[in-house]
Design a protein around this motif. Structure first.
Motif, PDB file in Angstrom:
ATOM      1  N   PRO A  41       0.876  -1.209  -0.298  1.00  0.00           N
ATOM      2  CA  PRO A  41       0.323  -0.003   0.300  1.00  0.00           C
ATOM      3  C   PRO A  41       0.858   1.083  -0.142  1.00  0.00           C
ATOM      4  O   PRO A  41       0.542   2.782   0.008  1.00  0.00           O
ATOM      5  N   PHE A  85      -0.630   7.450  -2.831  1.00  0.00           N
ATOM      6  CA  PHE A  85      -0.336   6.101  -2.956  1.00  0.00           C
ATOM      7  C   PHE A  85      -1.370   4.906  -4.728  1.00  0.00           C
ATOM      8  O   PHE A  85      -2.054   5.753  -5.032  1.00  0.00           O
ATOM      9  N   VAL A  87      -2.358   2.501  -4.927  1.00  0.00           N
ATOM     10  CA  VAL A  87      -3.673   1.386  -4.875  1.00  0.00           C
ATOM     11  C   VAL A  87      -5.162   2.694  -4.508  1.00  0.00           C
ATOM     12  O   VAL A  87      -5.992   1.805  -3.945  1.00  0.00           O
ATOM     13  N   MET A  88      -4.417   3.906  -4.670  1.00  0.00           N
ATOM     14  CA  MET A  88      -6.127   4.498  -4.742  1.00  0.00           C
ATOM     15  C   MET A  88      -6.176   4.930  -6.178  1.00  0.00           C
ATOM     16  O   MET A  88      -6.878   5.736  -6.449  1.00  0.00           O
ATOM     17  N   TYR A  89      -5.504   4.600  -6.940  1.00  0.00           N
ATOM     18  CA  TYR A  89      -5.690   4.600  -8.242  1.00  0.00           C
ATOM     19  C   TYR A  89      -6.820   3.339  -9.253  1.00  0.00           C
ATOM     20  O   TYR A  89      -6.553   3.786 -10.309  1.00  0.00           O
ATOM     21  N   GLN A  90      -7.502   2.952  -8.101  1.00  0.00           N
ATOM     22  CA  GLN A  90      -7.775   1.594  -9.153  1.00  0.00           C
ATOM     23  C   GLN A  90      -8.568   2.238 -10.185  1.00  0.00           C
ATOM     24  O   GLN A  90      -9.736   2.840  -9.566  1.00  0.00           O
TER      25      GLN A  90
ATOM     26  N   PHE B   4       2.429  -0.061   6.837  1.00  0.00           N
ATOM     27  CA  PHE B   4       0.856   0.838   7.193  1.00  0.00           C
ATOM     28  C   PHE B   4      -0.494  -0.439   6.267  1.00  0.00           C
ATOM     29  O   PHE B   4       0.297  -1.279   5.308  1.00  0.00           O
ATOM     30  N   THR B   5      -1.749  -0.253   6.659  1.00  0.00           N
ATOM     31  CA  THR B   5      -2.593  -1.556   6.300  1.00  0.00           C
ATOM     32  C   THR B   5      -3.659  -0.175   5.991  1.00  0.00           C
ATOM     33  O   THR B   5      -3.218   0.728   6.771  1.00  0.00           O
ATOM     34  N   TYR B   6      -4.066  -1.332   4.931  1.00  0.00           N
ATOM     35  CA  TYR B   6      -4.672   0.551   4.520  1.00  0.00           C
ATOM     36  C   TYR B   6      -6.099  -0.144   3.689  1.00  0.00           C
ATOM     37  O   TYR B   6      -6.464  -1.301   3.549  1.00  0.00           O
ATOM     38  N   LYS B   8     -10.563   1.162   2.377  1.00  0.00           N
ATOM     39  CA  LYS B   8     -11.160   2.086   1.403  1.00  0.00           C
ATOM     40  C   LYS B   8     -12.098   2.140   2.421  1.00  0.00           C
ATOM     41  O   LYS B   8     -12.761   1.166   2.312  1.00  0.00           O
ATOM     42  N   ILE B  28      -7.068   9.255   4.694  1.00  0.00           N
ATOM     43  CA  ILE B  28      -5.917   9.778   3.802  1.00  0.00           C
ATOM     44  C   ILE B  28      -7.152  10.846   2.559  1.00  0.00           C
ATOM     45  O   ILE B  28      -7.872   9.436   2.203  1.00  0.00           O
ATOM     46  N   ILE B  35       1.904  11.680   3.460  1.00  0.00           N
ATOM     47  CA  ILE B  35       2.683  11.384   2.796  1.00  0.00           C
ATOM     48  C   ILE B  35       3.840  11.788   2.925  1.00  0.00           C
ATOM     49  O   ILE B  35       5.018  11.149   3.187  1.00  0.00           O
ATOM     50  N   ASP B  50      -8.715   5.211   3.791  1.00  0.00           N
ATOM     51  CA  ASP B  50      -8.969   6.270   2.284  1.00  0.00           C
ATOM     52  C   ASP B  50     -10.292   6.877   2.274  1.00  0.00           C
ATOM     53  O   ASP B  50     -11.281   5.813   1.876  1.00  0.00           O
ATOM     54  N   ASN B  52     -11.524   8.819   0.251  1.00  0.00           N
ATOM     55  CA  ASN B  52     -11.596   9.506  -1.173  1.00  0.00           C
ATOM     56  C   ASN B  52     -13.613   9.136  -1.778  1.00  0.00           C
ATOM     57  O   ASN B  52     -13.362   9.908  -2.768  1.00  0.00           O
ATOM     58  N   HIS B  53     -13.585   8.157  -1.789  1.00  0.00           N
ATOM     59  CA  HIS B  53     -15.066   7.630  -2.529  1.00  0.00           C
ATOM     60  C   HIS B  53     -16.245   7.922  -1.400  1.00  0.00           C
ATOM     61  O   HIS B  53     -16.946   7.298  -1.750  1.00  0.00           O
TER      62      HIS B  53
END
Lengths: 181, 344
Positions: A41, A85, A87-90, B4-6, B8, B28, B35, B50, B52-53
């Motif tokens: 990640p 990162f 992984v944020m751009y799927q 780290f783990t992540y 969404k 984030i 970052i 994350d 963002n969604h």
């Protein structure tokens, strides 16, 4: 201490959260091609492009979002690929410098940079060109002052700024801007 | 950077559930500051969510006649938004004075509020810093402190808040909507950021685990008489040494209402209501502006290398007030894309 850390990792597994040993699958859409990668990640989008996809046109300058050498386009908008990162751009459309030319036909900005001698060492150039395309897509550059301000996120250690501005101005003036990339 | 783990999150509920599971998490969004700080080993979260969604991407008019800016709207999209441009040009101008086009395309409204100081000692883990490690001491007070605060400092920290956007939001009296596992609340902008005191590691009154959902702008936008002046070491893409956001409501030559907020001088965007009250009802003339500037810097204290900021702030305040008074509105769009006052 070790036990506590292990326990935390175990708790995570129970919650079906990825542990740090696991790689995350991500599908990147770069220059119209789909790539499936398995990434840690913390892999930056820049490192994914360069180290995993071999797209080394995008440069690593400062790795802190201060120089603009890593500029790429996300859905047509320019960003610093070092400060995010992968992984944020799927599935999001990504364009790098490799995606601007059409076969052997250079992009008008590439042609103009050559014509106006808009680089010396060339290290910042892919970022400059992607940034310029992003600026054209955004549509807020009406004057030379605007170009100066809106290209300020791209540093050129060789200080080829005057010719960079001339190259961009020519592309704007001659209306050669291709459709938004 | 630490490992780290992540995950969404797809909704606010998703996000707040993660807070329950693990208190060592960070949200984030744009990530442009987080970052960078993780790379510098200043921040080291064990888990990133994350966000963002989550559906916080809208700019919409409010029932009170104001504008609600979703926390996840990008800074650039906010600055160029039709209603922000026409009704809150002070905010548009301040946002466009900050960072670079690339960063403004990434950074979100919520994240802008939560960005951390650019004090070089805070970033340098080899030097003591009370903001990074409470109790370590402050390297800036007796160090190279050119970029540091002159107002609201403490013996523990003289860092500044780096945002331009927040200076305009302070002048506009925005309110910040947040949500946490204890429910929703609204924080007046003046109470959102805090002074360092003896706990400089805490930047804001946002509680751990709370999520910013929107920035609420009141109906009054000072769209006729405003100015944002930013003074820095180079003309673009640098943090403010001093910045000034001014909004004036004028009737004939007299000030009905004045707002002044300063950036680059304190641990939070700096407002002083006694100065604004002094200006209210006065003729909008240079002598009143100069008195206001003196009042605003009355308690300012330099730390050697930043002594220049006191005089610089006074002059910037006067110039911003004069510019705001004399402004011919609406400014054409391209005026927002560079420092108009430096072109004249």
């Amino acid at each position: 201490m070790k036990d506590i850390m292990n326990k935390e990792v175990d708790d995570r597994k129970e919650d079906a959260i990825v542990t740090e040993k696991q790689l995350l699958p991500v599908q990147l859409n770069v220059n119209g091609k789909q790539y499936i990668l398995h990434l840690e990640p913390w892999t930056s989008l820049l490192d994914a492009l360069r180290e995993h996809l071999g797209l080394t046109g995008t440069k690593k300058g400062c790795d802190h979002g201060q120089c603009g050498a890593c500029t790429i386009l996300i859905d047509g908008k320019r960003i610093n690929s070092c400060l995010t990162f992968a992984v944020m751009y799927q599935g999001v459309p990504i364009t790098t410098i490799e995606g601007l030319a059409q076969g052997d036909k250079l992009h008008p900005l590439q042609q103009a940079f050559i014509k106006h001698d808009a680089f010396q060492c060339g290290y910042c150039t892919p970022g400059q060109i992607c940034s310029a395309q992003g600026m054209l897509n955004e549509g807020h550059a009406y004057s030379r002052d605007d170009i100066h301000e809106l290209m300020s996120g791209n540093l050129c250690r060789c200080a080829a700024y005057n010719n960079i501005v001339k190259a961009i101005e020519e592309v704007i003036e001659t209306g050669q801007t291709p459709d938004a990339v | 950077m630490n490992r780290f783990t992540y995950t969404k999150a797809n909704s606010i509920d998703d996000t707040l559930r993660e807070v329950n599971a693990d208190h060592d998490i960070k949200f984030i969004a744009g990530g442009t500051n987080l970052i960078d700080l993780m790379r510098a080993n200043v921040e080291h979260p064990s888990h990133l969510v994350d966000i963002n969604h989550i559906d916080l991407h809208a700019i919409q008019e409010t029932a009170e006649g104001g504008l609600s800016l979703g926390a996840l709207v990008k800074n650039a999209d906010t600055a160029y938004h039709e209603h922000v441009q026409s009704r809150y040009p002070l905010l548009a101008k301040a946002i466009l004075a900050g960072a670079s086009p690339q960063l403004r395309n990434m950074a979100t409204n919520g994240g802008n509020l939560l960005q951390r100081t650019r004090c070089y000692y805070f970033y340098d883990t080899a030097t003591p810093c009370n903001k990074r490690v409470p109790g370590q001491g402050c390297s800036a007070i007796n160090g190279f402190n050119k970029i540091h605060s002159i107002l609201g400092t403490s013996a523990h920290c003289i860092a500044t808040h780096p945002s331009d956007m927040c200076v305009a939001l302070a002048a506009l009296e925005a309110r910040i909507k947040v949500i946490g596992n204890d429910g929703e609340r609204v924080i007046p902008f003046a109470e959102f950021h805090r002074l360092p005191g003896d706990t400089p590691h805490i930047d804001s009154t946002l509680k751990p685990g709370e999520l910013i959902t929107s920035i609420e702008l009141p109906s009054k936008g000072f769209e006729t008489h405003y100015q944002y002046i930013k003074l820095r070491d180079r003309r673009s893409y640098a943090f403010a040494l001093v910045s000034v956001a001014v909004g004036l409501e004028l009737q004939d030559d007299y000030i009905q209402e004045a707002r002044i907020a300063l950036g680059g001088v304190a641990h939070k965007p700096w407002r002083d209501e006694t100065v604004e009250n002094f200006l209210n009802g006065k003729k909008a003339a240079e002598d009143a502006f100069e008195t206001a500037a003196e009042m605003m810097m009355k308690d300012a204290k330099g730390f050697r290398y930043n002594n220049f900021k006191i005089e610089m702030a006074k002059r910037a305040i006067v110039r911003a007030l004069v510019d705001a008074r004399d402004l011919k509105t609406p400014e054409p769009l391209h005026c927002y894309t560079y420092n108009r006052h430096q072109q004249q």
